[in-house]
Write a protein that holds these residues in place. Structure first.
Motif, mmCIF file in Angstrom:
data_model
loop_
_atom_site.group_PDB
_atom_site.id
_atom_site.type_symbol
_atom_site.label_atom_id
_atom_site.label_comp_id
_atom_site.label_asym_id
_atom_site.label_seq_id
_atom_site.Cartn_x
_atom_site.Cartn_y
_atom_site.Cartn_z
ATOM 1 N N ASP A 12 -76.744 48.637 82.953
ATOM 2 C CA ASP A 12 -75.793 47.911 82.282
ATOM 3 C C ASP A 12 -75.389 48.232 81.161
ATOM 4 O O ASP A 12 -76.595 48.020 80.193
ATOM 5 C CB ASP A 12 -75.623 46.477 82.888
ATOM 6 N N ASP A 64 -66.281 50.209 82.384
ATOM 7 C CA ASP A 64 -65.640 49.094 83.015
ATOM 8 C C ASP A 64 -64.664 48.299 82.086
ATOM 9 O O ASP A 64 -64.961 48.078 81.013
ATOM 10 C CB ASP A 64 -66.717 48.171 83.718
ATOM 11 N N GLU A 66 -68.903 39.879 92.044
ATOM 12 C CA GLU A 66 -67.929 40.642 92.450
ATOM 13 C C GLU A 66 -67.485 40.779 93.878
ATOM 14 O O GLU A 66 -66.382 41.035 94.394
ATOM 15 C CB GLU A 66 -68.299 42.092 91.843
ATOM 16 N N ARG A 89 -69.582 42.829 74.446
ATOM 17 C CA ARG A 89 -70.539 42.097 74.406
ATOM 18 C C ARG A 89 -71.782 42.194 73.311
ATOM 19 O O ARG A 89 -71.669 43.479 73.128
ATOM 20 C CB ARG A 89 -71.411 41.606 75.704
HETATM 21 C C1 GLC Z 1 -69.888 45.076 85.936
HETATM 22 C C2 GLC Z 1 -69.859 45.864 84.533
HETATM 23 C C3 GLC Z 1 -71.248 45.244 83.491
HETATM 24 C C4 GLC Z 1 -71.141 43.739 83.857
HETATM 25 C C5 GLC Z 1 -71.341 43.453 85.378
HETATM 26 C C6 GLC Z 1 -71.076 41.670 85.408
HETATM 27 O O1 GLC Z 1 -71.012 45.785 86.700
HETATM 28 O O2 GLC Z 1 -69.809 47.067 84.481
HETATM 29 O O3 GLC Z 1 -71.079 45.723 82.580
HETATM 30 O O4 GLC Z 1 -72.200 43.419 83.224
HETATM 31 O O5 GLC Z 1 -70.108 43.939 85.940
HETATM 32 O O6 GLC Z 1 -71.331 41.374 86.645
#
Ligand code: GLC
Length: 427
Positions: A90, A143, A255, A380
């Motif tokens: 990430d 993203d 998600e 961030r």
């Molecule tokens: C997605 C994003 C990542 C973020 C994550 C949070 O995977 O690409 O950067 O930290 O979601 O759930």
């Protein structure tokens, strides 16, 4: 891939899963995660890599939750295990992995494999992947938070897609009430409110779109501000006052929970990342063809904002197959693989040269929206201690969403604890 090669690889994987031990044979381990279609796609393209190079690869399936994925890598890296050789990280962990000295510098890998880093977004490489002039990772995809909505329902009830939070709330309240008559599980808006990294990403979007944020103009972290308090109150009110988000938003919604709720036809609006696009329009999806995407709403006097996320590829410093890992890195970052990832998964390529590709622009409608989102992307902090800071903020935001704490009190406490945390690490 030859049939006996496939059998061999699956035997190796089975041994690994059954005995939990490392098989004593040469192979490359590549750790990836995400929704099941993402992992299946990785397996497919890695199969192509094996076919063309003869290098056997074990695709190590990690979960979808970023915090669990991080944990799954930190354990072997801390104990200097040789596996996994290569992995996705990430965007917010890269700094920590570099400082912990877990990543192989990529400068010589780039040279030896003829990878042109001029094809990637320079600001992202500078901010995320480079430390003390050395390159440690490269972006596989970027993203950005997006607003998915049910085009058919907005049309049916006579609403336009919302540009402000107020418009989102008004349309969601009204449509939810009418849709509930036939579907009691229907909600106006689903988003990621569970206590994990995704909560920070969502919070940042509410905050920055209300002229707030967590990094001030001098680069310091500041969370207890009137704009952030207002934004946190809005997150709370969306669940309790307007009741357009489900009560389990703060206990369960990550998600995949969000995506599945929307995909089943149980939500009007959804905040999610680009990966959801392909799944919403998949052959089995009940909402196929009924979904559209736009930028996330803003406060009446604010600007649209979207958290910058993404996954970067790096090679373990403890890998004993660094040459093969470099070849895989080159393959994953090639124009062709990146194009496939964009076309098949709706991902936003890490390579900037693909944004002009006609096939991608024709099949990924949110590419233009993403360009707009990138203009006001909320990054961030890239500090190596980000995880500790994020944990503090997650805890206090969650206390607001569960009704245990007021936004003012929670952000004040978070501010204080973040200061203490940074002091401990001498920042
Ligand atoms: C997605 C994003 C990542 C973020 C994550 C949070 O995977 O690409 O950067 O930290 O979601 O759930």
């Amino acid at each position: 891939m030859l049939a006996n090669q496939k059998v061999y690889i699956s035997l190796v994987i089975s041994a690994f899963l059954i005995f939990g031990c490392k098989p004593d044979t040469a192979r490359l381990t590549f750790a990836v995660g995400g929704a099941s279609n993402e992992i299946e796609f990785w397996e497919k393209i890695i199969g192509e890599f094996t076919d063309s190079t003869g290098i056997a690869v074990i695709v190590l399936r990690q979960p979808t939750d970023t915090d669990q994925r991080r944990q799954g890598l930190v354990i072997p890296l801390r104990s200097r295990q040789r596996d996994p050789d290569i992995f996705l990280m990430d965007v917010v962990w890269v700094g920590q992995f570099v400082v912990a000295d877990w990543l192989e510098p990529l400068d010589s890998v780039i040279m030896a494999n003829d990878i042109d880093i001029g094809n990637f977004f320079e600001p992202i490489i500078d901010q995320v992947d480079t430390y003390h002039d050395k390159l440690y990772a490269l972006p596989v995809y970027n993203d950005c938070g997006l607003l998915y909505y049910r085009r058919d329902l907005l049309e049916k009830y006579g609403f336009r897609s919302p540009t402000t939070w107020q418009e989102l709330i008004e349309s969601a309240v009204s449509i939810q009430e009418r849709e509930r008559i036939k579907n009691p599980y229907f909600y106006g808006f689903v988003w990621q409110g569970a206590q994990y990294e995704g909560l920070i990403c969502n919070f940042l979007e509410f905050a920055v779109s209300n002229n707030g944020g967590i990094i001030d103009s001098g680069g310091s972290m500041i969370v207890h501000t009137p704009q952030n308090i207002e934004a946190t109150k809005l997150m709370h009110d969306i669940i309790y006052k307007y009741s357009i988000s489900p009560p389990n938003t703060y206990t369960e919604m990550k998600e995949e929970e969000t995506r599945l709720t929307f995909e089943k036809g149980n939500a009007l609006y959804e905040r999610n990342w680009p990966y959801a696009w392909g799944l919403h329009n998949g052959e089995e999806s009940p909402v196929r063809g009924k979904v559209a995407v736009t930028v996330l709403p803003r406060a009446n006097n604010g600007q649209h904002a979207s958290t910058l996320g993404g996954w970067h590829i790096g090679i373990s410093r403890f890998s004993d197959r660094r040459t093969e890992a470099s070849m895989l890195l080159k393959f994953v970052l090639s124009y062709e693989t990146q194009k496939n990832l964009a076309l098949m998964l709706g991902w936003n390529p890490g390579r900037s040269d693909l944004y002009e590709d006609e096939d991608i622009n024709a099949s990924v409608p949110h590419l233009n929206i993403l360009k707009k989102s990138f203009e006001n992307a909320a990054a961030r902090p890239t500090t190596p201690f980000y995880t500790q800071i994020s944990d503090v903020l997650q805890k206090h935001l969650s206390a607001v969403l569960s009704g245990e704490s007021s936004p003012d009190e929670a952000l004040l406490k978070a501010q204080h604890e973040i200061k203490e945390t940074l002091k401990r690490y001498h920042e």
